[in-house]
Design a protein around this motif. Structure first.
Motif, mmCIF file in Angstrom:
data_model
loop_
_atom_site.group_PDB
_atom_site.id
_atom_site.type_symbol
_atom_site.label_atom_id
_atom_site.label_comp_id
_atom_site.label_asym_id
_atom_site.label_seq_id
_atom_site.Cartn_x
_atom_site.Cartn_y
_atom_site.Cartn_z
ATOM 1 N N GLU A 28 0.838 -1.199 0.000
ATOM 2 C CA GLU A 28 0.000 0.000 0.000
ATOM 3 C C GLU A 28 0.876 1.252 0.000
ATOM 4 O O GLU A 28 0.574 2.232 -0.674
ATOM 5 N N ASP A 29 1.963 1.216 0.763
ATOM 6 C CA ASP A 29 2.920 2.324 0.827
ATOM 7 C C ASP A 29 4.313 1.706 0.875
ATOM 8 O O ASP A 29 4.815 1.352 1.934
ATOM 9 N N HIS A 30 4.919 1.553 -0.300
ATOM 10 C CA HIS A 30 6.187 0.820 -0.354
ATOM 11 C C HIS A 30 7.305 1.545 0.388
ATOM 12 O O HIS A 30 8.176 0.908 0.984
ATOM 13 N N LYS A 44 12.529 -9.741 2.600
ATOM 14 C CA LYS A 44 12.035 -11.094 2.892
ATOM 15 C C LYS A 44 10.597 -11.244 2.423
ATOM 16 O O LYS A 44 10.230 -12.258 1.818
ATOM 17 N N VAL A 45 9.790 -10.242 2.715
ATOM 18 C CA VAL A 45 8.379 -10.285 2.301
ATOM 19 C C VAL A 45 8.282 -10.251 0.783
ATOM 20 O O VAL A 45 7.488 -10.987 0.179
ATOM 21 N N ALA A 73 6.972 0.660 3.908
ATOM 22 C CA ALA A 73 7.291 -0.758 4.110
ATOM 23 C C ALA A 73 8.797 -0.979 4.149
ATOM 24 O O ALA A 73 9.297 -1.785 4.946
ATOM 25 N N TYR A 74 9.536 -0.266 3.316
ATOM 26 C CA TYR A 74 10.988 -0.433 3.284
ATOM 27 C C TYR A 74 11.643 0.095 4.560
ATOM 28 O O TYR A 74 12.749 -0.336 4.921
ATOM 29 N N GLU A 89 1.576 -7.003 6.880
ATOM 30 C CA GLU A 89 0.251 -6.380 6.981
ATOM 31 C C GLU A 89 0.091 -5.221 6.006
ATOM 32 O O GLU A 89 -1.025 -4.793 5.714
ATOM 33 N N MET A 90 1.205 -4.711 5.499
ATOM 34 C CA MET A 90 1.159 -3.583 4.575
ATOM 35 C C MET A 90 0.994 -4.024 3.123
ATOM 36 O O MET A 90 0.907 -3.186 2.217
ATOM 37 N N LEU A 91 0.954 -5.341 2.870
ATOM 38 C CA LEU A 91 0.726 -5.837 1.509
ATOM 39 C C LEU A 91 -0.673 -5.462 1.028
ATOM 40 O O LEU A 91 -1.635 -5.449 1.809
ATOM 41 N N LYS A 92 -0.777 -5.194 -0.237
ATOM 42 C CA LYS A 92 -2.092 -4.942 -0.828
ATOM 43 C C LYS A 92 -2.903 -6.242 -0.853
ATOM 44 O O LYS A 92 -2.333 -7.323 -1.060
ATOM 45 N N PRO A 93 -4.207 -6.154 -0.682
ATOM 46 C CA PRO A 93 -5.013 -7.381 -0.758
ATOM 47 C C PRO A 93 -4.893 -8.081 -2.113
ATOM 48 O O PRO A 93 -4.934 -9.301 -2.193
ATOM 49 N N ASN A 94 -4.730 -7.289 -3.158
ATOM 50 C CA ASN A 94 -4.653 -7.848 -4.519
ATOM 51 C C ASN A 94 -3.239 -7.807 -5.078
ATOM 52 O O ASN A 94 -3.034 -7.669 -6.287
#
Length: 638
Positions: A148-150, A206-207, A153-154, A164-169
């Motif tokens: 959602e906000d790379h 890793k993610v 996330a980094y 948890e910050m991954l997009k659903p799609n």
């Protein structure tokens, strides 16, 4: 098990990459790697230097580029289109190299360049044959699309928070991006990049790796294991940080302060980790699945071992009356003799000395195939003189050539002044596979230099004539100043420490002797060895070769950094003249200062691919002399 490093940066990634091509190639050989790829940021200017370094070590060079990619058409120069992602692209063969040239030149064109050379993905269509692309490391659109906000996330260090910050799609979005790449490059020429070597520090990787491995399992896209090589050895990390601080115009103290306060900033990963070196196969294998290792070797097998090195191709000079170049050169020499030496009587000792010298020089020039070179130089020199412009009488060793004197290139009689032809050009420098080119520097009034270049462009074609790039290096006093500045020394302190470090030109012969003896040279080390008393309060060289003193660490670091590329600009004198459009054989680079496209390789590299360089220098004092003459003659200055 074998593995090939496919994502490596050299110091041509200015103030970011530290690796010098020769050291990178040497380390590859030590680690048993049979091939290595270069993927510098937004440039292929280092391709020839890297290729030669690899070949000297028995390594197959793979040429590539990490292109900057913008979301909208690159012709849109605005803030909304200034955010850039990365895409690594490598050439499979000579045709792929030509496409890299075209893409690099397009990215640098006036319509596309916006702070950095950049492309939109659609620009690769039609220019992607024989190219392999891979995406997936942090900073690529494939990795960015997962979150959602790379950027946030980094920054995070908690694995669960990042998941948890991954997009659903995310799977669909990443799949669509891969489909776009496959549409452009072809299914066999696109790979997903898994980059885990710094995963203990950059936890988001890793993610990303888990997601991309799942994506590849569902789609059948092959994946590869890459590091992100910016320096050769882990102990090189502090030296690379000097480059980064110089780029960010900050100090290590300021950077460390931000890190202590958990403040994130661009390039912060390089200050938190030393995992951006060339890993061993054991190190890289500990992070990756077997197919990711093997697919690097698959890419290697798809890349041909082709050569970019060519014999010099002297531009064609059209001679009158159907004469060959050597016959026309001899005719001009006879004309020059009649003009300059008609008073010398035949069969005298003086006549014999001069004619034997001329015969010798003509024989060397003819045997080396250099008649065209002298015809080109005499043509633009005599054109300038026909305009009434004053030229320099002869610069450097070029004044030792009698043929140049006869042709009007120089105005110094080399025999009268005991100047040696072999100091200018020695046929012994030629080898069976390569002819060395002469180097004639010609001085013109600085206000007329551009007119001389324009004349040359009109004669040989504007697309065949171009000025060239040059790179400044961290060298001597400048290298030490950069290091001291990054370590927090004031401008005054830095000047006091470096005032006794000589300029390179002052000790050029001694540096060459040092290089011949040790295989390398250093201005700073020369100063420590030859004028130790003036630097002893800061640094000394001990008998065992180690450094001691108050600033021993800073001096040692500056010595290691000497020779590193620092910035790029336009060569002050050199132009290239080719028989074909330069853009077909050389990347064209945008010069920010002049807003012009210039040949994107250094002089020596251009000569290595067969281009011929000519030196057209502008000298302000010649304008002043012309001005004085015009005043005395009552003529207006032109």
């Amino acid at each position: 098990m074998n593995w090939i490093p496919l994502h490596c940066h050299t110091h041509y990634s200015l103030l970011d990459g530290l690796s010098k091509p020769d050291l990178l190639a040497k380390r590859c050989k030590e680690l048993g790697y049979t091939s290595c790829a270069i993927t510098d940021h937004g440039t292929i200017s280092g391709a020839i230097s890297f290729s030669k370094a690899c070949i000297s070590q028995g390594i197959k060079p793979i040429i590539g580029c990490e292109f900057y990619i913008c979301a909208n058409p690159a012709t849109e120069h605005n803030k909304e289109n200034s955010s850039l992602t990365h895409l690594c692209v490598i050439a499979k063969n000579l045709n792929g190299w030509k496409n890299l040239i075209n893409l690099s030149s397009l990215a640098n064109s006036l319509d596309y360049f916006y702070y950095k050379p950049r492309l939109n993905l659609n620009d690769f269509k039609g220019l992607c044959s024989d190219l392999i692309a891979f995406s997936g490391h942090p900073g690529t659109d494939l990795a960015n699309s997962l979150f959602e906000d790379h950027k946030e996330a980094y920054k995070r260090t908690d694995y669960d928070e990042i998941k948890e910050m991954l997009k659903p799609n995310w799977l669909n979005e990443a799949g669509n991006i891969c489909a776009k790449y496959i549409e452009i490059f072809g299914a066999d020429n696109f790979f997903v990049e898994i980059q885990l070597f710094d995963s203990s520090n950059l936890v988001a990787s890793k993610v990303i790796a888990e997601c991309l491995r799942e994506l590849c399992a569902k789609t059948g896209i092959k994946k590869i294991a890459t590091p992100d090589v910016h320096y050769v050895m882990p102990e090189d990390a502090p030296d690379q940080r000097v480059l980064l601080c110089s780029s960010m115009e900050t100090t290590l103290k300021n950077v460390n302060s931000k890190l202590e306060n958990n403040e994130e900033f661009g390039l912060s990963v390089f200050f938190k980790s030393n995992k951006y070196y060339l890993p061993t196969i054991e190190e890289i294998s500990s992070f990756h699945e077997e197919d990711e290792i093997n697919n690097c070797c698959l890419i290697d097998s798809l890349c041909e071992n082709y050569s970019l090195i060519k014999q010099p191709a002297i531009p064609n000079f059209a001679c009158p009356d159907g004469l060959s170049q050597i016959l026309y050169l001899r005719k001009l020499c006879r004309d020059g003799w009649n003009r300059r030496f008609s008073a010398i009587k035949p069969k005298t000792d003086e006549y014999k000395v001069y004619t034997e010298r001329i015969k010798h020089e003509l024989e060397v020039i003819d045997t080396s195939g250099l008649a065209g070179y002298f015809l080109i130089v005499q043509d633009y020199c005599n054109w300038a003189k026909s305009k009434g412009w004053i030229m320099g009488r002869g610069r450097g060793s070029g004044a030792g050539c009698m043929i140049s004197y006869l042709l009007g290139i120089t105005e110094v009689d080399p025999i009268k002044h005991s100047l040696i032809f072999e100091r200018f050009y020695n046929a012994g420098r030629n080898s069976a596979g390569r002819i060395s080119l002469p180097d004639i520097d010609c001085d013109f009034p600085i206000t007329k230099r551009d007119k001389v270049i324009e004349y040359i462009k009109q004669k040989y074609g504007s697309s065949n004539v171009c000025q060239m790039i040059t790179f400044s290096r961290m060298q001597g006093r400048g290298s030490l100043k950069d290091v001291l500045r990054v370590h927090g020394f004031s401008f005054e302190e830095s000047n006091n420490v470096t005032k006794y470090i000589p300029d390179e030109s002052e000790i050029s012969e001694q540096l060459q002797d040092m290089k011949d003896e040790d295989g390398d040279s250093s201005i700073i080390r020369w100063a420590l060895e030859n004028i130790p008393d003036r630097l002893s309060e800061y640094c000394r060289i001990e008998k065992d070769g180690t450094y001691s003193g108050r600033l021993a660490k800073e001096f040692a670091q500056a010595i290691r950094l000497e020779g590193t590329k620092r910035s790029q600009g336009k060569h002050a004198a050199g132009i290239v003249i080719s028989n074909i459009p330069l853009s077909e054989v050389c990347p064209m680079t945008f010069d920010k200062k002049t807003k012009q496209m210039i040949a994107g390789m250094e002089m020596s590299d251009l000569e290595s691919i067969g281009m011929v360089k000519f030196d057209i220098l502008g000298v302000a004092v010649l304008d002043k002399i012309m001005g004085c003459i015009n005043i005395l003659k009552g003529k207006p200055n032109e």
